[in-house]
Scaffold this motif. Structure first.
Motif, PDB file in Angstrom:
ATOM      1  N   GLN A  47      -6.215  -1.607   2.054  1.00  0.00           N
ATOM      2  CA  GLN A  47      -5.340  -1.923   3.193  1.00  0.00           C
ATOM      3  C   GLN A  47      -6.132  -2.427   4.386  1.00  0.00           C
ATOM      4  O   GLN A  47      -5.752  -3.394   5.023  1.00  0.00           O
ATOM      5  CB  GLN A  47      -4.559  -0.669   3.566  1.00  0.00           C
ATOM      6  N   TRP A  48      -7.254  -1.797   4.679  1.00  0.00           N
ATOM      7  CA  TRP A  48      -8.017  -2.184   5.867  1.00  0.00           C
ATOM      8  C   TRP A  48      -9.182  -3.096   5.542  1.00  0.00           C
ATOM      9  O   TRP A  48      -9.936  -3.439   6.450  1.00  0.00           O
ATOM     10  CB  TRP A  48      -8.527  -0.950   6.602  1.00  0.00           C
ATOM     11  N   PHE A  61       3.326   2.914   7.571  1.00  0.00           N
ATOM     12  CA  PHE A  61       2.861   1.730   6.857  1.00  0.00           C
ATOM     13  C   PHE A  61       3.981   0.720   6.676  1.00  0.00           C
ATOM     14  O   PHE A  61       4.669   0.696   5.681  1.00  0.00           O
ATOM     15  CB  PHE A  61       2.278   2.125   5.501  1.00  0.00           C
ATOM     16  N   PRO A  91      -1.074  -5.606   3.835  1.00  0.00           N
ATOM     17  CA  PRO A  91      -2.511  -5.369   3.770  1.00  0.00           C
ATOM     18  C   PRO A  91      -3.296  -6.432   4.517  1.00  0.00           C
ATOM     19  O   PRO A  91      -2.880  -7.582   4.613  1.00  0.00           O
ATOM     20  CB  PRO A  91      -2.824  -5.419   2.279  1.00  0.00           C
ATOM     21  N   THR A 147       0.822  -1.209   0.000  1.00  0.00           N
ATOM     22  CA  THR A 147       0.000   0.000   0.000  1.00  0.00           C
ATOM     23  C   THR A 147       0.856   1.258   0.000  1.00  0.00           C
ATOM     24  O   THR A 147       0.471   2.260  -0.594  1.00  0.00           O
ATOM     25  CB  THR A 147      -0.918  -0.010   1.216  1.00  0.00           C
ATOM     26  N   SER A 148       2.025   1.179   0.627  1.00  0.00           N
ATOM     27  CA  SER A 148       2.838   2.390   0.746  1.00  0.00           C
ATOM     28  C   SER A 148       3.305   2.879  -0.621  1.00  0.00           C
ATOM     29  O   SER A 148       3.474   4.082  -0.818  1.00  0.00           O
ATOM     30  CB  SER A 148       4.041   2.121   1.642  1.00  0.00           C
ATOM     31  N   LEU A 159      -6.099   2.831   0.786  1.00  0.00           N
ATOM     32  CA  LEU A 159      -6.331   2.544   2.204  1.00  0.00           C
ATOM     33  C   LEU A 159      -7.557   1.673   2.395  1.00  0.00           C
ATOM     34  O   LEU A 159      -7.625   0.891   3.350  1.00  0.00           O
ATOM     35  CB  LEU A 159      -6.471   3.844   2.988  1.00  0.00           C
TER      36      LEU A 159
END
Lengths: 100, 184
Positions: free
Chosen positions: A52-53, B115, B119, A4-5, A49
Protein backbone atom coordinates in the motif's frame (compact mmCIF):
# COMPACT_ATOMS: atom_id res chain seq x y z
CA UNK A 1 -5.49 -4.87 -8.64
CA UNK A 2 -7.16 -6.11 -5.48
CA UNK A 3 -7.58 -3.29 -2.95
CA UNK A 4 -5.54 -3.41 0.23
CA UNK A 5 -8.61 -3.37 2.45
CA UNK A 6 -9.67 -6.79 1.15
CA UNK A 7 -6.39 -8.28 2.28
CA UNK A 8 -6.76 -6.57 5.63
CA UNK A 9 -10.27 -7.96 6.08
CA UNK A 10 -9.07 -11.46 5.20
CA UNK A 11 -6.26 -11.25 7.70
CA UNK A 12 -8.64 -9.92 10.35
CA UNK A 13 -10.86 -12.94 9.75
CA UNK A 14 -7.95 -15.36 10.10
CA UNK A 15 -6.81 -13.56 13.25
CA UNK A 16 -10.29 -13.78 14.76
CA UNK A 17 -10.55 -17.49 13.95
CA UNK A 18 -7.17 -18.05 15.61
CA UNK A 19 -8.19 -16.08 18.68
CA UNK A 20 -11.42 -18.06 19.01
CA UNK A 21 -9.42 -21.25 18.65
CA UNK A 22 -7.11 -20.24 21.48
CA UNK A 23 -10.12 -19.56 23.67
CA UNK A 24 -12.15 -22.64 22.76
CA UNK A 25 -9.72 -25.52 22.37
CA UNK A 26 -8.14 -27.18 25.39
CA UNK A 27 -5.39 -29.07 23.57
CA UNK A 28 -2.09 -27.26 24.07
CA UNK A 29 -0.80 -28.32 20.66
CA UNK A 30 -3.79 -26.86 18.87
CA UNK A 31 -3.50 -23.66 20.90
CA UNK A 32 0.10 -23.39 19.67
CA UNK A 33 -1.08 -23.89 16.10
CA UNK A 34 -3.68 -21.16 16.51
CA UNK A 35 -1.02 -18.78 17.80
CA UNK A 36 1.04 -19.53 14.68
CA UNK A 37 -2.00 -18.79 12.55
CA UNK A 38 -2.49 -15.43 14.25
CA UNK A 39 1.17 -14.55 13.66
CA UNK A 40 0.71 -15.41 10.00
CA UNK A 41 -2.32 -13.19 9.64
CA UNK A 42 -0.29 -10.32 11.06
CA UNK A 43 2.37 -11.10 8.45
CA UNK A 44 -0.28 -10.80 5.73
CA UNK A 45 -1.30 -7.43 7.13
CA UNK A 46 2.27 -6.15 7.12
CA UNK A 47 2.89 -7.29 3.54
CA UNK A 48 -0.37 -5.76 2.33
CA UNK A 49 0.51 -2.45 3.95
CA UNK A 50 4.01 -2.66 2.51
CA UNK A 51 2.45 -2.73 -0.96
CA UNK A 52 0.00 0.00 0.00
CA UNK A 53 2.72 2.49 0.90
CA UNK A 54 5.37 1.27 -1.53
CA UNK A 55 7.85 0.67 1.27
CA UNK A 56 9.97 -2.41 1.94
CA UNK A 57 10.14 -1.96 5.71
CA UNK A 58 7.01 -4.04 6.22
CA UNK A 59 8.60 -7.00 4.48
CA UNK A 60 11.67 -6.73 6.71
CA UNK A 61 9.38 -6.78 9.74
CA UNK A 62 7.75 -9.94 8.39
CA UNK A 63 11.17 -11.53 8.13
CA UNK A 64 11.83 -10.77 11.80
CA UNK A 65 8.40 -12.12 12.79
CA UNK A 66 9.19 -15.37 10.97
CA UNK A 67 12.42 -15.73 12.97
CA UNK A 68 10.60 -15.08 16.24
CA UNK A 69 7.81 -17.51 15.31
CA UNK A 70 10.31 -20.25 14.58
CA UNK A 71 11.99 -19.67 17.95
CA UNK A 72 8.63 -19.57 19.70
CA UNK A 73 7.37 -22.82 18.25
CA UNK A 74 10.63 -24.63 19.02
CA UNK A 75 10.65 -23.57 22.66
CA UNK A 76 6.90 -24.09 23.04
CA UNK A 77 7.03 -27.63 21.73
CA UNK A 78 10.01 -28.39 23.97
CA UNK A 79 8.02 -27.15 26.97
CA UNK A 80 5.10 -29.35 25.91
CA UNK A 81 7.32 -32.41 25.67
CA UNK A 82 8.89 -31.70 29.04
CA UNK A 83 5.42 -31.30 30.52
CA UNK A 84 4.13 -34.50 28.96
CA UNK A 85 7.01 -36.34 30.55
CA UNK A 86 5.79 -35.34 34.01
CA UNK A 87 2.04 -35.74 33.58
CA UNK A 88 0.46 -37.73 30.81
CA UNK A 89 -1.71 -34.97 29.46
CA UNK A 90 -1.56 -31.91 27.26
CA UNK A 91 -4.88 -30.59 28.44
CA UNK A 92 -4.31 -26.93 29.13
CA UNK A 93 -6.68 -27.02 32.11
CA UNK A 94 -4.43 -29.45 33.93
CA UNK A 95 -1.32 -27.31 33.51
CA UNK A 96 -2.01 -24.89 36.33
CA UNK A 97 1.10 -24.99 38.48
CA UNK A 98 1.76 -21.27 38.03
CA UNK A 99 -1.87 -20.25 38.16
CA UNK A 100 -2.82 -17.94 40.95
CA UNK B 1 -15.05 -8.96 -11.39
CA UNK B 2 -11.57 -9.12 -12.79
CA UNK B 3 -9.39 -12.20 -12.87
CA UNK B 4 -7.11 -11.03 -10.07
CA UNK B 5 -10.13 -10.41 -7.85
CA UNK B 6 -11.53 -13.85 -8.66
CA UNK B 7 -8.16 -15.41 -7.84
CA UNK B 8 -8.00 -13.53 -4.54
CA UNK B 9 -11.50 -14.64 -3.58
CA UNK B 10 -10.75 -18.28 -4.36
CA UNK B 11 -7.44 -18.39 -2.51
CA UNK B 12 -8.85 -16.42 0.40
CA UNK B 13 -11.80 -18.80 0.70
CA UNK B 14 -9.45 -21.79 0.80
CA UNK B 15 -7.35 -20.01 3.42
CA UNK B 16 -10.35 -19.23 5.60
CA UNK B 17 -11.67 -22.78 5.30
CA UNK B 18 -8.29 -24.16 6.33
CA UNK B 19 -8.17 -21.77 9.28
CA UNK B 20 -11.59 -22.95 10.39
CA UNK B 21 -10.44 -26.54 9.95
CA UNK B 22 -7.52 -25.99 12.34
CA UNK B 23 -9.94 -24.95 15.06
CA UNK B 24 -12.74 -27.40 14.34
CA UNK B 25 -11.06 -30.71 13.57
CA UNK B 26 -10.93 -33.38 16.25
CA UNK B 27 -7.57 -34.95 15.49
CA UNK B 28 -4.41 -32.88 16.05
CA UNK B 29 -2.90 -34.37 12.89
CA UNK B 30 -5.77 -33.02 10.82
CA UNK B 31 -5.28 -29.64 12.47
CA UNK B 32 -1.62 -29.66 11.50
CA UNK B 33 -2.46 -30.49 7.88
CA UNK B 34 -5.08 -27.74 7.74
CA UNK B 35 -2.43 -25.41 9.14
CA UNK B 36 -0.13 -26.43 6.31
CA UNK B 37 -2.87 -25.57 3.79
CA UNK B 38 -3.36 -22.21 5.44
CA UNK B 39 0.36 -21.41 5.22
CA UNK B 40 0.52 -22.44 1.57
CA UNK B 41 -2.42 -20.25 0.56
CA UNK B 42 -0.90 -17.34 2.44
CA UNK B 43 2.31 -17.85 0.47
CA UNK B 44 0.26 -17.59 -2.73
CA UNK B 45 -1.26 -14.36 -1.46
CA UNK B 46 2.23 -13.00 -0.72
CA UNK B 47 3.12 -13.49 -4.39
CA UNK B 48 0.10 -11.47 -5.43
CA UNK B 49 1.21 -8.79 -2.95
CA UNK B 50 4.62 -8.25 -4.59
CA UNK B 51 6.54 -10.19 -1.94
CA UNK B 52 8.22 -13.04 -3.76
CA UNK B 53 11.12 -13.50 -1.36
CA UNK B 54 8.80 -13.74 1.61
CA UNK B 55 6.58 -16.22 -0.21
CA UNK B 56 9.57 -18.50 -0.67
CA UNK B 57 10.61 -17.94 2.95
CA UNK B 58 7.06 -18.72 4.08
CA UNK B 59 7.08 -22.05 2.28
CA UNK B 60 10.55 -22.95 3.55
CA UNK B 61 10.21 -21.83 7.17
CA UNK B 62 6.56 -22.49 7.97
CA UNK B 63 5.56 -25.33 5.68
CA UNK B 64 8.97 -26.98 5.67
CA UNK B 65 10.04 -26.34 9.24
CA UNK B 66 7.33 -25.47 11.70
CA UNK B 67 4.59 -27.81 10.48
CA UNK B 68 7.05 -30.70 10.29
CA UNK B 69 8.15 -29.93 13.85
CA UNK B 70 4.54 -29.87 15.04
CA UNK B 71 3.85 -33.17 13.27
CA UNK B 72 6.89 -34.75 14.91
CA UNK B 73 5.66 -33.67 18.33
CA UNK B 74 2.18 -35.01 17.61
CA UNK B 75 3.70 -38.37 16.71
CA UNK B 76 5.81 -38.23 19.88
CA UNK B 77 3.11 -37.23 22.33
CA UNK B 78 0.31 -39.21 20.75
CA UNK B 79 -2.39 -37.95 18.47
CA UNK B 80 -5.44 -39.41 20.17
CA UNK B 81 -5.54 -36.83 22.93
CA UNK B 82 -8.51 -35.35 21.19
CA UNK B 83 -10.94 -32.68 22.03
CA UNK B 84 -11.39 -32.00 25.69
CA UNK B 85 -13.66 -29.06 26.06
CA UNK B 86 -13.80 -27.86 29.61
CA UNK B 87 -16.69 -29.83 30.99
CA UNK B 88 -17.21 -27.75 34.07
CA UNK B 89 -17.43 -24.54 32.03
CA UNK B 90 -19.79 -25.19 29.16
CA UNK B 91 -20.33 -21.48 28.55
CA UNK B 92 -16.75 -21.06 27.31
CA UNK B 93 -17.62 -21.82 23.71
CA UNK B 94 -20.38 -19.23 23.42
CA UNK B 95 -18.37 -16.53 25.15
CA UNK B 96 -15.34 -17.20 22.94
CA UNK B 97 -17.48 -17.01 19.80
CA UNK B 98 -19.00 -13.73 20.93
CA UNK B 99 -15.61 -12.24 21.72
CA UNK B 100 -14.29 -13.35 18.33
CA UNK B 101 -17.18 -11.73 16.50
CA UNK B 102 -16.64 -8.56 18.50
CA UNK B 103 -12.93 -8.57 17.60
CA UNK B 104 -13.68 -9.13 13.92
CA UNK B 105 -16.29 -6.38 13.87
CA UNK B 106 -14.02 -3.82 15.51
CA UNK B 107 -11.10 -4.69 13.22
CA UNK B 108 -13.25 -4.50 10.09
CA UNK B 109 -14.75 -1.20 11.19
CA UNK B 110 -11.33 0.38 11.74
CA UNK B 111 -10.08 -0.95 8.38
CA UNK B 112 -13.05 0.45 6.49
CA UNK B 113 -12.61 3.77 8.24
CA UNK B 114 -8.94 4.05 7.35
CA UNK B 115 -8.50 2.61 3.87
CA UNK B 116 -10.36 4.30 1.11
CA UNK B 117 -7.44 5.51 -0.96
CA UNK B 118 -5.92 3.31 -3.72
CA UNK B 119 -2.45 1.81 -3.31
CA UNK B 120 0.52 4.06 -3.86
CA UNK B 121 3.26 3.43 -6.40
CA UNK B 122 3.98 -0.29 -6.18
CA UNK B 123 7.08 -0.17 -8.35
CA UNK B 124 9.07 1.19 -5.42
CA UNK B 125 9.26 -2.21 -3.73
CA UNK B 126 10.43 -3.95 -6.91
CA UNK B 127 8.17 -6.94 -6.48
CA UNK B 128 9.87 -7.89 -3.21
CA UNK B 129 12.68 -9.71 -4.97
CA UNK B 130 15.51 -11.01 -2.73
CA UNK B 131 17.86 -8.31 -3.98
CA UNK B 132 15.64 -5.47 -2.76
CA UNK B 133 14.76 -7.12 0.56
CA UNK B 134 18.39 -8.03 1.19
CA UNK B 135 19.48 -4.48 0.47
CA UNK B 136 17.14 -3.21 3.17
CA UNK B 137 17.97 -6.06 5.54
CA UNK B 138 21.73 -5.70 5.45
CA UNK B 139 22.02 -1.93 5.47
CA UNK B 140 19.24 -0.32 7.43
CA UNK B 141 18.24 -3.31 9.55
CA UNK B 142 21.60 -4.92 10.17
CA UNK B 143 21.41 -4.79 13.95
CA UNK B 144 17.94 -6.41 14.22
CA UNK B 145 19.11 -9.07 11.79
CA UNK B 146 22.06 -9.96 14.02
CA UNK B 147 19.81 -9.87 17.09
CA UNK B 148 17.47 -12.32 15.35
CA UNK B 149 20.37 -14.69 14.85
CA UNK B 150 21.20 -14.47 18.57
CA UNK B 151 17.54 -15.10 19.37
CA UNK B 152 17.53 -18.21 17.21
CA UNK B 153 20.68 -19.47 18.90
CA UNK B 154 19.20 -18.95 22.36
CA UNK B 155 15.97 -20.67 21.30
CA UNK B 156 17.97 -23.60 19.95
CA UNK B 157 19.83 -24.00 23.25
CA UNK B 158 16.64 -23.56 25.25
CA UNK B 159 14.78 -26.20 23.26
CA UNK B 160 17.72 -28.54 23.67
CA UNK B 161 17.87 -28.08 27.44
CA UNK B 162 14.10 -28.37 27.86
CA UNK B 163 13.67 -31.32 25.58
CA UNK B 164 16.38 -33.68 26.71
CA UNK B 165 15.97 -36.22 29.49
CA UNK B 166 16.45 -34.29 32.70
CA UNK B 167 19.32 -35.72 34.63
CA UNK B 168 19.50 -32.39 36.39
CA UNK B 169 15.78 -32.03 36.96
CA UNK B 170 15.00 -34.90 39.30
CA UNK B 171 17.64 -34.84 41.94
CA UNK B 172 18.18 -38.39 42.96
CA UNK B 173 14.60 -39.25 43.89
CA UNK B 174 14.45 -41.81 41.10
CA UNK B 175 16.17 -45.05 42.17
CA UNK B 176 19.07 -46.07 40.00
CA UNK B 177 18.24 -44.50 36.69
CA UNK B 178 20.52 -45.74 33.94
CA UNK B 179 23.45 -43.56 32.98
CA UNK B 180 22.70 -40.93 30.36
CA UNK B 181 24.84 -42.68 27.79
CA UNK B 182 21.83 -44.84 26.98
CA UNK B 183 19.96 -41.82 25.63
CA UNK B 184 18.73 -42.30 22.13
Amino acid sequence: MVPTSYYLILSAMIFAIGAVGVLVRRNALIILMCVEMMLNSVNLTLIALSRQWGNLNGQVFVFMIMAVAAAEVAVGLAILIANTRHRESINIDEIHLLKW
Amino acid sequence: MTWSMLFFVLVGAVSLAAAAGVVLSRQPVHSALFLLTNFATLAVLYVTLEAQFLAAAQVIIYAGGIVILILFVIMLIGGETNDFVARQRSWTRGVALGLGILLLASLSYSVFQGFNQPPADVTAIQGGIPEAVGQALFTQYLLPFELASILLLVALLGALVLGRHGTVAHTGSQPASPPPSSDD
